[in-house]
Motif scaffolding. Structure first.
Motif, PDB file in Angstrom:
ATOM      1  N   LEU A  10       0.834  -1.210   0.000  1.00 53.25           N
ATOM      2  CA  LEU A  10       0.000   0.000   0.000  1.00 53.25           C
ATOM      3  C   LEU A  10       0.862   1.251   0.000  1.00 53.25           C
ATOM      4  N   GLY A  11       1.947   1.220   0.761  1.00 56.83           N
ATOM      5  CA  GLY A  11       2.833   2.377   0.809  1.00 56.83           C
ATOM      6  C   GLY A  11       3.436   2.687  -0.546  1.00 56.83           C
ATOM      7  N   GLN A  12       3.857   1.645  -1.266  1.00 51.62           N
ATOM      8  CA  GLN A  12       4.429   1.853  -2.597  1.00 51.62           C
ATOM      9  C   GLN A  12       3.374   2.391  -3.557  1.00 51.62           C
ATOM     10  N   LEU A  13       2.169   1.842  -3.505  1.00 53.06           N
ATOM     11  CA  LEU A  13       1.094   2.306  -4.381  1.00 53.06           C
ATOM     12  C   LEU A  13       0.733   3.760  -4.088  1.00 53.06           C
ATOM     13  N   ALA A  14       0.742   4.116  -2.793  1.00 54.24           N
ATOM     14  CA  ALA A  14       0.445   5.497  -2.414  1.00 54.24           C
ATOM     15  C   ALA A  14       1.494   6.446  -2.978  1.00 54.24           C
ATOM     16  N   CYS A  15       2.737   5.984  -3.076  1.00 54.98           N
ATOM     17  CA  CYS A  15       3.805   6.800  -3.654  1.00 54.98           C
ATOM     18  C   CYS A  15       3.729   6.821  -5.183  1.00 54.98           C
ATOM     19  N   ASP A  16       3.403   5.674  -5.787  1.00 51.82           N
ATOM     20  CA  ASP A  16       3.487   5.524  -7.233  1.00 51.82           C
ATOM     21  C   ASP A  16       2.308   6.123  -7.988  1.00 51.82           C
ATOM     22  N   ILE A  17       1.107   6.083  -7.395  1.00 51.91           N
ATOM     23  CA  ILE A  17      -0.107   6.444  -8.133  1.00 51.91           C
ATOM     24  C   ILE A  17      -0.743   7.681  -7.503  1.00 51.91           C
ATOM     25  N   PRO A  18      -0.661   8.833  -8.144  1.00 53.55           N
ATOM     26  CA  PRO A  18      -1.320  10.028  -7.612  1.00 53.55           C
ATOM     27  C   PRO A  18      -2.825   9.789  -7.448  1.00 53.55           C
ATOM     28  N   GLY A  19      -3.331  10.104  -6.274  1.00 52.43           N
ATOM     29  CA  GLY A  19      -4.748   9.902  -6.002  1.00 52.43           C
ATOM     30  C   GLY A  19      -5.086   8.555  -5.394  1.00 52.43           C
ATOM     31  N   ALA A  20      -4.095   7.666  -5.279  1.00 49.81           N
ATOM     32  CA  ALA A  20      -4.372   6.340  -4.715  1.00 49.81           C
ATOM     33  C   ALA A  20      -4.877   6.440  -3.285  1.00 49.81           C
ATOM     34  N   THR A  21      -4.393   7.426  -2.554  1.00 51.08           N
ATOM     35  CA  THR A  21      -4.806   7.523  -1.149  1.00 51.08           C
ATOM     36  C   THR A  21      -6.305   7.791  -1.022  1.00 51.08           C
ATOM     37  N   ARG A  22      -6.888   8.483  -2.005  1.00 48.69           N
ATOM     38  CA  ARG A  22      -8.338   8.705  -1.961  1.00 48.69           C
ATOM     39  C   ARG A  22      -9.088   7.384  -2.052  1.00 48.69           C
ATOM     40  N   ILE A  23      -8.597   6.499  -2.918  1.00 49.10           N
ATOM     41  CA  ILE A  23      -9.213   5.178  -3.038  1.00 49.10           C
ATOM     42  C   ILE A  23      -9.031   4.384  -1.751  1.00 49.10           C
ATOM     43  N   PHE A  24      -7.843   4.452  -1.170  1.00 47.34           N
ATOM     44  CA  PHE A  24      -7.610   3.739   0.091  1.00 47.34           C
ATOM     45  C   PHE A  24      -8.522   4.267   1.195  1.00 47.34           C
ATOM     46  N   HIS A  25      -8.714   5.585   1.251  1.00 50.70           N
ATOM     47  CA  HIS A  25      -9.633   6.153   2.239  1.00 50.70           C
ATOM     48  C   HIS A  25     -11.051   5.611   2.043  1.00 50.70           C
ATOM     49  N   SER A  26     -11.480   5.515   0.795  1.00 54.20           N
ATOM     50  CA  SER A  26     -12.857   5.082   0.530  1.00 54.20           C
ATOM     51  C   SER A  26     -13.100   3.648   0.968  1.00 54.20           C
ATOM     52  N   PHE A  27     -12.032   2.842   0.986  1.00 53.68           N
ATOM     53  CA  PHE A  27     -12.153   1.453   1.437  1.00 53.68           C
ATOM     54  C   PHE A  27     -11.628   1.257   2.860  1.00 53.68           C
ATOM     55  N   ASN A  28     -11.257   2.369   3.527  1.00 50.04           N
ATOM     56  CA  ASN A  28     -10.729   2.325   4.892  1.00 50.04           C
ATOM     57  C   ASN A  28      -9.497   1.422   4.990  1.00 50.04           C
ATOM     58  N   LEU A  29      -8.599   1.556   4.023  1.00 44.62           N
ATOM     59  CA  LEU A  29      -7.349   0.807   4.022  1.00 44.62           C
ATOM     60  C   LEU A  29      -6.229   1.694   4.553  1.00 44.62           C
ATOM     61  N   ASP A  30      -5.451   1.165   5.458  1.00 47.59           N
ATOM     62  CA  ASP A  30      -4.400   1.918   6.135  1.00 47.59           C
ATOM     63  C   ASP A  30      -3.111   1.838   5.326  1.00 47.59           C
ATOM     64  N   PHE A  31      -2.827   2.898   4.560  1.00 50.13           N
ATOM     65  CA  PHE A  31      -1.638   2.928   3.718  1.00 50.13           C
ATOM     66  C   PHE A  31      -0.446   3.541   4.435  1.00 50.13           C
ATOM     67  N   CYS A  32      -0.638   4.059   5.662  1.00 49.80           N
ATOM     68  CA  CYS A  32       0.476   4.694   6.370  1.00 49.80           C
ATOM     69  C   CYS A  32       1.103   3.713   7.357  1.00 49.80           C
ATOM     70  N   CYS A  33       0.407   3.420   8.454  1.00 47.30           N
ATOM     71  CA  CYS A  33       0.955   2.464   9.431  1.00 47.30           C
ATOM     72  C   CYS A  33       0.979   1.055   8.852  1.00 47.30           C
ATOM     73  N   GLY A  34      -0.022   0.728   8.038  1.00 46.05           N
ATOM     74  CA  GLY A  34      -0.077  -0.595   7.410  1.00 46.05           C
ATOM     75  C   GLY A  34       0.491  -0.603   6.015  1.00 46.05           C
ATOM     76  N   GLY A  35       1.371   0.350   5.722  1.00 42.15           N
ATOM     77  CA  GLY A  35       1.874   0.522   4.369  1.00 42.15           C
ATOM     78  C   GLY A  35       2.724  -0.605   3.844  1.00 42.15           C
ATOM     79  N   GLN A  36       3.206  -1.494   4.725  1.00 44.22           N
ATOM     80  CA  GLN A  36       4.030  -2.615   4.267  1.00 44.22           C
ATOM     81  C   GLN A  36       3.202  -3.790   3.773  1.00 44.22           C
ATOM     82  N   LYS A  37       1.924  -3.801   4.054  1.00 40.87           N
ATOM     83  CA  LYS A  37       1.063  -4.889   3.581  1.00 40.87           C
ATOM     84  C   LYS A  37       0.825  -4.760   2.091  1.00 40.87           C
ATOM     85  N   THR A  38       0.722  -5.901   1.405  1.00 37.78           N
ATOM     86  CA  THR A  38       0.351  -5.844  -0.004  1.00 37.78           C
ATOM     87  C   THR A  38      -1.119  -5.485  -0.124  1.00 37.78           C
TER      88      THR A  38
END
Length: 221
Positions: A10-38
């Motif tokens: 998740l952390g890599q995707l948040a860095c690689d894809i502009p706007g990915a964090t909005r999608i993660f927010h909509s699904f309540n996925l933790d891309f910061c603390c849980g950023g190491q999870k695929t």
């Protein structure tokens, strides 16, 4: 091609894809603390369809949207950005959110859907976050600015653990506020509180993401 995104973190995707964090927010996925999870691990952990999320990310990636990639910035530039955009902002946000939460609890505390306990929880978050930011400002950031990244492993380890605690505090905040969704008949103060909470949640997650997945990675490289 969206299938290839499933094994990216998740952390890599948040860095690689502009706007990915909005999608993660909509699904309540933790891309910061849980950023190491695929993406696959994180989605299945929330009982979500990982392929559906990957397809949404692939469409976003294919759109060619652009945004600042902080991986290209120097440590000094990134630290300056974190201080002005997040540290200063959190210190502005929390006192007002606490004030609004106290007001909502005083007026609507008898209602079953009132976020009772939110003001105290925000005060706890403010205290923990202030202590955390001071450690960064007084210990870690000066070390990095002096080129002492290799000696920064112990403080980074502590700060990562505290980031996890901030993530847990955000989960409690979501529970208290029905995922920051106000009731249909909420008053203006209640709605203002929840708009501010949503902004604070987004800011704090982006703040932690930039540190965990960009700054700390740079420092320890």
């Amino acid at each position: 091609m969206s299938q290839t995104l499933l094994e990216h973190s998740l952390g890599q995707l948040a860095c690689d894809i502009p706007g990915a964090t909005r999608i993660f927010h909509s699904f309540n996925l933790d891309f910061c603390c849980g950023g190491q999870k695929t993406l696959r691990e994180a989605a299945l952990g929330k009982h979500l369809d990982p392929v559906l999320i990957a397809e949404a990310l692939f469409k976003l990636q294919s759109s060619g949207a652009s945004a600042d990639d902080w991986r290209d910035a120097s440590e000094a530039e990134l630290i300056t950005h974190i201080l002005s955009r997040y540290h200063d902002r959190h210190r502005q946000q929390l006192p007002e959110l606490i004030r609004l939460a106290r007001r909502v609890e005083q007026v609507h505390g008898a209602r079953s859907n009132c976020p009772n306990g939110l003001a105290n929880h925000l005060e706890d978050m403010q205290q923990e976050l202030e202590g955390h930011m001071l450690k960064e400002e007084q210990v870690l950031f000066p070390m990095l600015q002096q080129g002492m990244g290799r000696q920064a492993t112990p403080p980074i380890r502590v700060l990562r653990l505290e980031h996890d605690q901030h993530g847990e505090a955000l989960e409690i905040l979501l529970t208290l506020t029905n995922n920051i969704i106000p009731p249909e008949d909420a008053c203006n103060t209640w709605r203002a509180l929840y708009r501010g909470l949503a902004e604070f949640r987004d800011d704090l997650m982006q703040h932690i993401h930039l540190e965990n997945n960009v700054l700390f990675v740079k420092a320890l490289a």
